[in-house]
Design a protein around this motif. Structure first.
Motif, PDB file in Angstrom:
ATOM      1  N   PHE A  15      31.343  28.250  32.657  1.00  0.00           N
ATOM      2  CA  PHE A  15      31.347  29.289  33.692  1.00  0.00           C
ATOM      3  C   PHE A  15      31.955  28.820  35.012  1.00  0.00           C
ATOM      4  N   ASP A  16      31.800  27.584  35.382  1.00  0.00           N
ATOM      5  CA  ASP A  16      32.243  27.114  36.700  1.00  0.00           C
ATOM      6  C   ASP A  16      33.675  26.584  36.636  1.00  0.00           C
ATOM      7  N   ASP A  17      34.597  27.471  36.301  1.00  0.00           N
ATOM      8  CA  ASP A  17      35.986  27.101  36.084  1.00  0.00           C
ATOM      9  C   ASP A  17      36.862  28.283  36.503  1.00  0.00           C
ATOM     10  N   LYS A  18      37.871  28.021  37.303  1.00  0.00           N
ATOM     11  CA  LYS A  18      38.731  29.102  37.805  1.00  0.00           C
ATOM     12  C   LYS A  18      39.432  29.868  36.679  1.00  0.00           C
ATOM     13  N   ASP A  19      39.812  29.168  35.607  1.00  0.00           N
ATOM     14  CA  ASP A  19      40.478  29.851  34.494  1.00  0.00           C
ATOM     15  C   ASP A  19      39.510  30.769  33.741  1.00  0.00           C
ATOM     16  N   ILE A  20      38.263  30.339  33.598  1.00  0.00           N
ATOM     17  CA  ILE A  20      37.244  31.192  32.959  1.00  0.00           C
ATOM     18  C   ILE A  20      37.006  32.430  33.822  1.00  0.00           C
ATOM     19  N   ILE A  21      36.857  32.219  35.115  1.00  0.00           N
ATOM     20  CA  ILE A  21      36.648  33.343  36.036  1.00  0.00           C
ATOM     21  C   ILE A  21      37.838  34.309  35.958  1.00  0.00           C
ATOM     22  N   ALA A  22      39.049  33.766  35.977  1.00  0.00           N
ATOM     23  CA  ALA A  22      40.247  34.610  35.893  1.00  0.00           C
ATOM     24  C   ALA A  22      40.275  35.397  34.588  1.00  0.00           C
ATOM     25  N   GLY A  23      39.854  34.770  33.508  1.00  0.00           N
ATOM     26  CA  GLY A  23      39.810  35.472  32.225  1.00  0.00           C
ATOM     27  C   GLY A  23      38.845  36.638  32.239  1.00  0.00           C
ATOM     28  N   HIS A  24      37.708  36.460  32.893  1.00  0.00           N
ATOM     29  CA  HIS A  24      36.719  37.540  32.977  1.00  0.00           C
ATOM     30  C   HIS A  24      37.158  38.654  33.924  1.00  0.00           C
ATOM     31  N   SER A  25      38.148  38.379  34.757  1.00  0.00           N
ATOM     32  CA  SER A  25      38.594  39.406  35.693  1.00  0.00           C
ATOM     33  C   SER A  25      39.170  40.627  34.976  1.00  0.00           C
ATOM     34  N   SER A  26      39.648  40.428  33.755  1.00  0.00           N
ATOM     35  CA  SER A  26      40.201  41.566  33.012  1.00  0.00           C
ATOM     36  C   SER A  26      39.154  42.654  32.817  1.00  0.00           C
ATOM     37  N   CYS A  27      37.901  42.271  32.698  1.00  0.00           N
ATOM     38  CA  CYS A  27      36.822  43.256  32.562  1.00  0.00           C
ATOM     39  C   CYS A  27      36.748  44.130  33.818  1.00  0.00           C
ATOM     40  N   GLY A  28      36.853  43.516  34.981  1.00  0.00           N
ATOM     41  CA  GLY A  28      36.834  44.280  36.231  1.00  0.00           C
ATOM     42  C   GLY A  28      38.009  45.231  36.338  1.00  0.00           C
ATOM     43  N   LEU A  29      39.183  44.760  35.933  1.00  0.00           N
ATOM     44  CA  LEU A  29      40.370  45.621  35.983  1.00  0.00           C
ATOM     45  C   LEU A  29      40.240  46.793  35.012  1.00  0.00           C
TER      46      LEU A  29
END
Length: 192
Positions: A15-29
């Motif tokens: 969870f504490d990784d910028k690439d993981i966070i970026a991957g989850h951003s697709s859900c927000g979009l």
């Protein structure tokens, strides 16, 4: 660590990784694409990867587009027995929580990540807490609607049922429901 070095592997934090966070951003979009008039988005918070991915995508997309939709609120939802991000918000830094005690084990890592905490402070409006009993009620309600959801996955929805979200009457609210990793005997235990 030996595999990383010996087998030329790349370590990836859950969870504490910028690439993981970026991957989850697709859900927000996807949320703002499917529900463009959303007012409030609720996301469960374990380590904060999904929460901060969704929140950063929603807030930055609205800002980048120059929209008047900068008023979308994003809340993280944690179990009362594992309030890492809540504690981190109060203390002003990523904090450990050594003894989590909740049925929502997927939301109970022993700490909030430094990267996820920084993203949460920048993009998340607040964190709300739900009890295990409220999570069980959310699971039962979802089950009766035909969805089998694990305790961690039902946390965000449970916050709605429990009336934990401020100023939500008459608003368009989206709850991100994650995870169906629950055994039948666990459902029976939680539903009795």
């Amino acid at each position: 660590d030996a595999h990383v070095k010996d087998d030329n592997m790349y370590p990836l934090h859950p969870f504490d990784d910028k690439d993981i966070i970026a991957g989850h951003s697709s859900c927000g979009l996807e949320i703002i694409e499917d529900v463009p008039d959303v007012d409030i988005i609720l996301v469960c918070c374990g380590g904060g990867g999904i929460l901060t991915g969704v929140a950063s995508a929603v807030k930055l997309a609205a800002q980048q587009a120059g929209q008047q939709r900068k008023d979308i609120r994003v809340y993280g939802v944690e179990p009362e027995g594992a309030p890492k991000m809540t504690l981190s918000f109060k203390e002003g830094k990523a904090m450990p929580y050594a003894k989590p005690n909740t049925i929502a084990t997927g939301l109970a890592p022993p700490y909030a990540g430094k990267i996820t905490y920084a993203h949460a402070k920048a993009f998340v409006d607040d964190i709300v807490l739900v009890s295990d009993e409220e999570i069980k009620k959310g699971m039962r309600t979802l089950y009766n609607a035909g969805l089998v959801v694990e305790p961690s996955g039902a946390a965000a929805f449970s916050a709605i049922l429990a009336g934990k979200i401020p100023d939500s009457d008459g608003k368009r609210v989206v709850a991100v429901i994650t995870g169906g990793n629950v055994e039948p005997d666990e459902l029976v235990k939680h539903f009795s």
